[in-house]
Design a protein around this motif. Structure first.
Motif, PDB file in Angstrom:
ATOM      1  N   GLN A  64      53.174  21.822   6.159  1.00 10.31           N
ATOM      2  CA  GLN A  64      51.931  21.821   5.714  1.00 10.31           C
ATOM      3  C   GLN A  64      52.110  23.420   5.130  1.00 10.31           C
ATOM      4  N   LEU A  65      51.199  23.513   4.011  1.00 15.45           N
ATOM      5  CA  LEU A  65      51.116  24.910   3.276  1.00 15.45           C
ATOM      6  C   LEU A  65      49.800  25.081   3.044  1.00 15.45           C
ATOM      7  N   ILE A  66      49.348  26.202   3.303  1.00 11.65           N
ATOM      8  CA  ILE A  66      47.962  26.560   3.306  1.00 11.65           C
ATOM      9  C   ILE A  66      47.641  27.535   1.894  1.00 11.65           C
ATOM     10  N   THR A  67      46.754  27.465   1.077  1.00 10.56           N
ATOM     11  CA  THR A  67      46.685  28.268   0.042  1.00 10.56           C
ATOM     12  C   THR A  67      45.260  28.967  -0.156  1.00 10.56           C
ATOM     13  N   LEU A  68      45.204  29.813  -0.911  1.00  7.59           N
ATOM     14  CA  LEU A  68      43.582  30.311  -1.074  1.00  7.59           C
ATOM     15  C   LEU A  68      43.184  30.284  -2.459  1.00  7.59           C
TER      16      LEU A  68
ATOM     17  N   TYR B  48      42.399  26.925   2.292  1.00  7.01           N
ATOM     18  CA  TYR B  48      41.752  27.602   3.531  1.00  7.01           C
ATOM     19  C   TYR B  48      40.447  26.908   3.913  1.00  7.01           C
ATOM     20  N   LEU B  49      39.460  26.544   2.936  1.00  2.32           N
ATOM     21  CA  LEU B  49      38.500  26.235   3.208  1.00  2.32           C
ATOM     22  C   LEU B  49      38.266  24.721   3.763  1.00  2.32           C
ATOM     23  N   GLU B  50      39.253  24.152   3.425  1.00  2.00           N
ATOM     24  CA  GLU B  50      39.720  22.763   3.841  1.00  2.00           C
ATOM     25  C   GLU B  50      40.047  22.797   5.396  1.00  2.00           C
TER      26      GLU B  50
END
Lengths: 300, 129
Positions: free
Chosen positions: A83-87, A129-131
């Motif tokens: 997975q990969l988190i983004t802002l 990030y919110l997700e």
């Protein structure tokens, strides 16, 4: 502090390492308190910022594909879920849509893999990030971590465009009547100002060609938020923040915050290095008005 | 994308291949135009109408294509699953392949660039250069 930190691969993108450094720092600081550690993937490049809308423009997919390959390798080496988190909303949109394009048309993936001479297997789950806060941490749990009284603060949630559209490909929330930022603000305990301009476009990259149009569109959004009683507005996109902040500077009334900057205040973190001082409209009065719960109790 | 605009029918077909859109699907309800925050003039629905009428050169020379911010409101609301934002981007690309950049990079200035976010500059390059 949670006992075991979850390792989350993170894609910063160009703006988060420069103009929006306060966004990244506040997000990372909050993550550590909430229970996950955001790790920059090793070799990253700019995602290209805007997803190519014409189907034949495969060159526009090369940069995001390279990032997805890096993320996949990062996770494989550490034996964690890919997975990969983004802002940034732009990065989120570009990376998630690229992955979707490959799922819809595996031929494109084959072409890109051949062109890049690398192998993306199509396994990376791109998450905002919110997700992650909503689906993994849970807003209910988040609300229990709040240490600052924000009940006096009237905050307008501003979504913009690329965090939500196209819904079919991103699937984060309803693009016309989204609730994720509303629910987030609700969890922090502030007063949520639901206003019509929350999904209107701020003008985005038009700032490069027609800044007057951006000013007009941003003013409309800010006027509506003010009319509905907002003291501040939160966003997830550095370009929205920049356009709105620079438009508001004429009036100088409403600070535009990243949602993670407000989260850091809510969690009672040290916010000195979150770069509030780089905003055009100074959020000092907003920050100063927020007191930790125990301090409120002492005052009484 | 390289489209020869001398022959309207061929140009239209090539635009459809490049964008993946079927322009005849549009039934001119005007929902895209009603929701366009850029208040494009000619509007998204009128641009599509011009294409349907075979007035390809009129559509690609419309100044309003440069007002589009790719916010995708039109595409999201289209009841016929047409993607006007993609068609507009297709028109932009034809332009850019046949002429110089749509923005004067030298006129942007150091101060402007110092205040701009990187993503705006990168997007600007993608859409206007």
């Amino acid at each position: 502090m949670p006992e075991k930190m979850t390792h989350i691969p993170y894609y910063p993108g160009c703006t988060l390492k420069s103009k929006a450094l306060g966004y990244e720092r506040s997000a990372k600081d909050c993550a550590r308190v909430i229970g996950f550690e955001m790790h920059d993937i090793e070799k990253w490049n700019c995602c290209g910022a805007s997803f190519p809308l014409t189907k034949d423009n495969l060159m526009g997919l090369a940069a995001p594909t390279n990032i997805l390959v890096e993320a996949e390798q990062h996770c494989t080496e550490r034996k964690i879920d890919a997975q990969l988190i983004t802002l940034c909303s732009f990065c989120y949109n570009t990376l998630k849509r690229t992955d979707f394009a490959f799922k819809e048309d595996p031929g494109k993936l084959k072409t890109l893999n051949e062109f890049l001479d690398r192998k993306y297997h199509g396994n990376v789950k791109v998450t905002h990030y919110l997700e992650y806060l909503r689906d993994v941490i849970g807003f209910d749990n988040l609300s229990k971590m709040v240490k600052t009284d924000l009940s006096h603060l009237r905050v307008a949630p501003y979504y913009g465009c690329l965090l939500l559209k196209p819904e079919k490909e991103l699937g984060l929330d309803d693009p016309e009547e989204p609730v994720i930022l509303h629910d987030f603000l609700d969890a922090l305990g502030c007063q949520v100002v639901d206003f019509p301009g929350q999904v209107d476009c701020c003008g985005a990259y038009l700032i490069m060609r027609n800044p007057d149009k951006v000013l007009e569109l941003s003013h409309k959004i800010l006027d509506e938020a003010a009319e509905y009683g907002a003291q501040t507005l939160v966003t997830a996109c550095p370009l929205c923040q920049s356009n709105l902040d620079q438009s508001e500077v004429v009036r100088g009334e409403m600070p535009i915050l990243y949602f993670t900057q407000l989260l850091a205040i809510a969690l009672g973190l040290e916010t000195e290095h979150h770069q509030f001082d780089t905003h055009c409209v100074d959020p000092k009065s907003i920050v100063a008005s927020c007191q930790k719960f125990k301090e409120c109790a002492n005052a009484k | 994308m390289q489209i020869n605009t001398e022959n309207n029918q061929t140009a239209l077909r090539n635009l459809e291949i490049a964008t993946g859109e079927t322009i005849s699907d549009c039934y001119q309800c005007g929902k895209c135009t009603a929701g366009c925050p850029a208040s494009m003039d000619p509007s998204p629905s009128l641009l599509i109408h011009l294409l349907k009428l075979g007035l390809f050169n009129q559509a690609i020379s419309a100044e309003s294509v440069w007002d589009c911010m790719s916010c995708l409101t039109c595409s999201e609301r289209c009841p016929k699953n047409v993607n006007p934002a993609a068609i507009i981007e297709g028109l932009k690309r034809i332009h850019l392949n046949n002429m110089d950049s749509e923005i004067n990079l030298h006129s942007l200035g150091q101060e402007f660039l110092a205040h701009s976010t990187q993503q705006a500059v990168v997007s600007g390059f993608r859409k206007f250069v």
